[in-house]
Design an enzyme around this catalytic site. Structure first.
Site, PDB file in Angstrom:
ATOM      1  N   PHE A   5     -60.444  24.031 -56.083  1.00 51.72           N
ATOM      2  CA  PHE A   5     -60.889  25.383 -56.396  1.00 51.72           C
ATOM      3  C   PHE A   5     -61.352  25.389 -57.864  1.00 51.72           C
ATOM      4  O   PHE A   5     -60.631  24.917 -58.743  1.00 51.72           O
ATOM      5  CB  PHE A   5     -59.725  26.351 -56.179  1.00 51.72           C
ATOM      6  CG  PHE A   5     -60.123  27.791 -56.173  1.00 51.72           C
ATOM      7  CD1 PHE A   5     -60.456  28.437 -55.002  1.00 51.72           C
ATOM      8  CD2 PHE A   5     -60.159  28.517 -57.360  1.00 51.72           C
ATOM      9  CE1 PHE A   5     -60.819  29.775 -54.992  1.00 51.72           C
ATOM     10  CE2 PHE A   5     -60.537  29.851 -57.365  1.00 51.72           C
ATOM     11  CZ  PHE A   5     -60.860  30.485 -56.185  1.00 51.72           C
TER      12      PHE A   5
ATOM     13  N   ASP B  91     -50.897  22.960 -56.860  1.00 50.43           N
ATOM     14  CA  ASP B  91     -51.327  24.333 -56.653  1.00 50.43           C
ATOM     15  C   ASP B  91     -51.076  24.664 -55.181  1.00 50.43           C
ATOM     16  O   ASP B  91     -51.632  24.016 -54.283  1.00 50.43           O
ATOM     17  CB  ASP B  91     -52.813  24.476 -57.008  1.00 50.43           C
ATOM     18  CG  ASP B  91     -53.280  25.927 -56.984  1.00 50.43           C
ATOM     19  OD1 ASP B  91     -52.714  26.712 -56.196  1.00 50.43           O
ATOM     20  OD2 ASP B  91     -54.208  26.277 -57.733  1.00 50.43           O
TER      21      ASP B  91
ATOM     22  N   TYR C 198     -51.290  36.764 -53.101  1.00 48.67           N
ATOM     23  CA  TYR C 198     -52.153  37.708 -52.361  1.00 48.67           C
ATOM     24  C   TYR C 198     -52.823  37.078 -51.150  1.00 48.67           C
ATOM     25  O   TYR C 198     -53.564  37.736 -50.448  1.00 48.67           O
ATOM     26  CB  TYR C 198     -53.205  38.332 -53.288  1.00 48.67           C
ATOM     27  CG  TYR C 198     -54.093  37.379 -54.057  1.00 48.67           C
ATOM     28  CD1 TYR C 198     -55.126  36.699 -53.413  1.00 48.67           C
ATOM     29  CD2 TYR C 198     -53.914  37.171 -55.417  1.00 48.67           C
ATOM     30  CE1 TYR C 198     -55.952  35.836 -54.120  1.00 48.67           C
ATOM     31  CE2 TYR C 198     -54.727  36.312 -56.132  1.00 48.67           C
ATOM     32  CZ  TYR C 198     -55.743  35.641 -55.482  1.00 48.67           C
ATOM     33  OH  TYR C 198     -56.556  34.781 -56.174  1.00 48.67           O
ATOM     34  N   LYS C 199     -52.577  35.779 -50.928  1.00 58.94           N
ATOM     35  CA  LYS C 199     -53.152  35.121 -49.746  1.00 58.94           C
ATOM     36  C   LYS C 199     -52.142  35.203 -48.601  1.00 58.94           C
ATOM     37  O   LYS C 199     -51.866  36.295 -48.123  1.00 58.94           O
ATOM     38  CB  LYS C 199     -53.569  33.692 -50.116  1.00 58.94           C
ATOM     39  CG  LYS C 199     -54.717  33.700 -51.132  1.00 58.94           C
ATOM     40  CD  LYS C 199     -55.090  32.344 -51.667  1.00 58.94           C
ATOM     41  CE  LYS C 199     -56.263  32.492 -52.651  1.00 58.94           C
ATOM     42  NZ  LYS C 199     -56.494  31.292 -53.451  1.00 58.94           N
TER      43      LYS C 199
ATOM     44  N   ARG D 108     -65.468  29.843 -42.812  1.00 58.70           N
ATOM     45  CA  ARG D 108     -64.047  29.561 -42.983  1.00 58.70           C
ATOM     46  C   ARG D 108     -63.214  30.595 -42.236  1.00 58.70           C
ATOM     47  O   ARG D 108     -63.443  31.794 -42.377  1.00 58.70           O
ATOM     48  CB  ARG D 108     -63.720  29.581 -44.477  1.00 58.70           C
ATOM     49  CG  ARG D 108     -62.319  29.121 -44.812  1.00 58.70           C
ATOM     50  CD  ARG D 108     -62.134  29.023 -46.305  1.00 58.70           C
ATOM     51  NE  ARG D 108     -62.081  30.352 -46.925  1.00 58.70           N
ATOM     52  CZ  ARG D 108     -61.452  30.611 -48.065  1.00 58.70           C
ATOM     53  NH1 ARG D 108     -60.860  29.642 -48.737  1.00 58.70           N
ATOM     54  NH2 ARG D 108     -61.446  31.831 -48.578  1.00 58.70           N
TER      55      ARG D 108
HETATM   56  C1  LIG Z   1     -57.248  31.403 -54.636  1.00 56.65           C
HETATM   57  C2  LIG Z   1     -57.055  30.279 -55.581  1.00 56.65           C
HETATM   58  C3  LIG Z   1     -56.955  30.515 -56.951  1.00 56.65           C
HETATM   59  C4  LIG Z   1     -57.126  31.902 -57.504  1.00 56.65           C
HETATM   60  O1  LIG Z   1     -56.801  31.993 -58.847  1.00 56.65           O
HETATM   61  P1  LIG Z   1     -56.764  33.443 -59.531  1.00 56.65           P
HETATM   62  O2  LIG Z   1     -56.351  33.177 -60.902  1.00 56.65           O
HETATM   63  O3  LIG Z   1     -55.811  34.277 -58.730  1.00 56.65           O
HETATM   64  O4  LIG Z   1     -58.125  34.039 -59.427  1.00 56.65           O
HETATM   65  C5  LIG Z   1     -56.715  29.435 -57.780  1.00 56.65           C
HETATM   66  N1  LIG Z   1     -56.590  28.181 -57.274  1.00 56.65           N
HETATM   67  C6  LIG Z   1     -56.698  27.932 -55.962  1.00 56.65           C
HETATM   68  C7  LIG Z   1     -56.553  26.543 -55.460  1.00 56.65           C
HETATM   69  C8  LIG Z   1     -56.945  28.968 -55.073  1.00 56.65           C
HETATM   70  O5  LIG Z   1     -57.068  28.729 -53.775  1.00 56.65           O
END
Ligand SMILES: *Cc1c(COP(=O)(O)O)cnc(C)c1O
Length: 415
Positions: A130, A202, A227-228, A376
């Site tokens: 990400f 992560d 939030y996921k 997705r």
């Molecule tokens: C969703 C996601 C994020 C989101 O980071 P925010 O700081 O909440 O915007 C970060 N890393 C990964 C791998 C994600 O899937």
């Protein structure tokens, strides 16, 4: 799965031990929601909790609520509740800040620990990670200007060749946000440690979807989203895990007053508190934070093994149905078929991926689109039914068969 029809899916729902948990969520009628990996659905309890926080705790009790309503302890209380879902111990997790900010803290602390070994100058991660994970590592190391390098790999198979005595930190996302590839946490962590590197995971697409045991894997640090799959609400604060054995050495530059040993002593010099609360920075967004509890409460009614079993059954069914019922179309699975290497999603490429997803959303099947050309679909076992999977694939088949999508569909800001 010889008799794969809608009735068979309804039968799977009748036999599903998690079926009743759907009642814990408020899902709009006529919508099949396959995007809980991006924004989890709303627990019914969240509406009442929001009202309680705004009306009673804020409105009536005002500043007293920092003590009376437990606002001050909320990051650690929620962290302890979340700990059991990720194999963390008591007092090792806080819910705070965003995943991006928590990555910054964890990377900084890891580099600080590694400074005793001057040759360790690389941070290894995946090009397909990400983007914010890569950006935060780049931003921090550029700012430090101490010769750190970010090494981007293109396949997990490269790890044994690239991790070496110059590696300060290996930083990976357990389940890839786009492909759904699931790393072998214990094996990869062992590889990092064999070369003296630290390991940061992560768990954005893991927590609440895939069982994980950070202690069994002997990981060093972890961060993740609420939030996921944890259904904490849009932009809900993230979490950070620092195991007991690293807490004394956990030092990061965001030394705000909430991480101080005695915040209300109001001393002019910073002294980090002992324990996990040193990962906090400043005053927390209490209204958002409070709603995270409603998401976590649902997990107390089940366990991660049951969630994983249904998650794999859902994604397996989806893949089988897409391949059998949409067979003539140029859809290509990018998610691993091996269930041991798959998170809780299934992604397919299609040359008109964005347009197809827009058509799906218009017809009430909500997934999302990720570059390049990826459709997705996330499977949240707490509220997704087997019959939803059947119905979603039928809508997809109809859209593809009739080419009922606008291949020049205009891109929205959020895809
Ligand atoms: C969703 C996601 C994020 C989101 O980071 P925010 O700081 O909440 O915007 C970060 N890393 C990964 C791998 C994600 O899937």
């Amino acid at each position: 799965m010889s008799n794969l029809d809608r009735d068979y899916c309804l039968q799977l729902d009748r036999q599903d031990p998690l079926a009743a948990l759907r009642e814990e969520f408020d899902l709009p009628a006529g919508v099949i929601y396959l995007d809980g990996n991006s924004l989890g659905a709303r627990p019914k309890a969240a509406l009442q909790r929001a009202q309680q926080v705004v009306q009673q705790e804020w409105g009536s009790d005002l500043i007293k609520s920092w003590n009376k309503a437990g606002w001050f302890d909320l990051p650690s209380r929620l962290g302890n509740q979340l700990a059991s879902l990720i194999g963390a111990a008591e007092n090792e997790v806080v819910v705070t800040d965003s995943t991006s900010i928590n990555l910054f803290k964890a990377i900084a602390a890891a580099l600080q620990i590694q400074t005793k070994d001057a040759q360790r100058k690389t941070i290894i991660t995946e090009r397909s990670n990400f983007p914010t994970d890569i950006y935060m590592a780049e931003g921090l190391t550029r700012w430090l200007d101490r010769g750190y390098r970010i090494v981007l790999i293109d396949s997990p198979e490269e790890l044994p060749q690239v991790v070496n005595s110059e590696t300060a930190l290996l930083m990976l996302t357990h389940v890839n946000y786009r492909s759904g590839y699931l790393h072998d946490m214990a094996a990869v962590t062992a590889l990092a440690h064999h070369h003296g590197a630290l390991m940061l995971w992560d768990l954005a697409h893991t927590a609440g979807a895939v069982p994980v045991d950070l202690h069994a894997a002997e990981a060093d640090f972890a961060v993740g989203c609420t939030y996921k799959y944890l259904n904490g609400g849009p932009g809900a604060p993230a979490f950070i895990w620092v195991p007991q054995r690293h807490q004394a050495a956990f030092s990061h530059p965001l030394t705000g007053w909430w991480g101080h040993a005695a915040p209300f002593a109001m001393q002019p010099t910073f002294e980090p508190t002992a324990g996990i609360r040193r990962a906090l920075c400043g005053t927390q967004p209490i209204t958002s934070l409070a709603l995270v509890e409603c998401g976590l409460d649902v997990f107390e009614k089940t366990d991660m093994q049951a969630i994983r079993k249904k998650s794999l059954a859902l994604s397996e069914l989806f893949i089988a149905l897409v391949e059998s019922r949409c067979g003539g179309h140029p859809l290509q699975l990018v998610t691993p078929r091996d269930p041991d290497r798959r998170g809780s999603q299934a992604s397919f490429t299609h040359p008109h991926g964005y347009a197809v997803m827009q058509a799906l959303i218009e017809r009430g099947v909500i997934g999302d689109y990720r570059e390049p050309a990826i459709l997705r679909f996330g499977f949240t076992p707490l509220y997704t039914r087997f019959v939803d999977v059947w119905d979603a694939v039928e809508v997809l088949r109809d859209i593809l068969d009739s080419e009922a999508y606008d291949r020049h569909a205009e891109r929205h800001a959020v895809t």
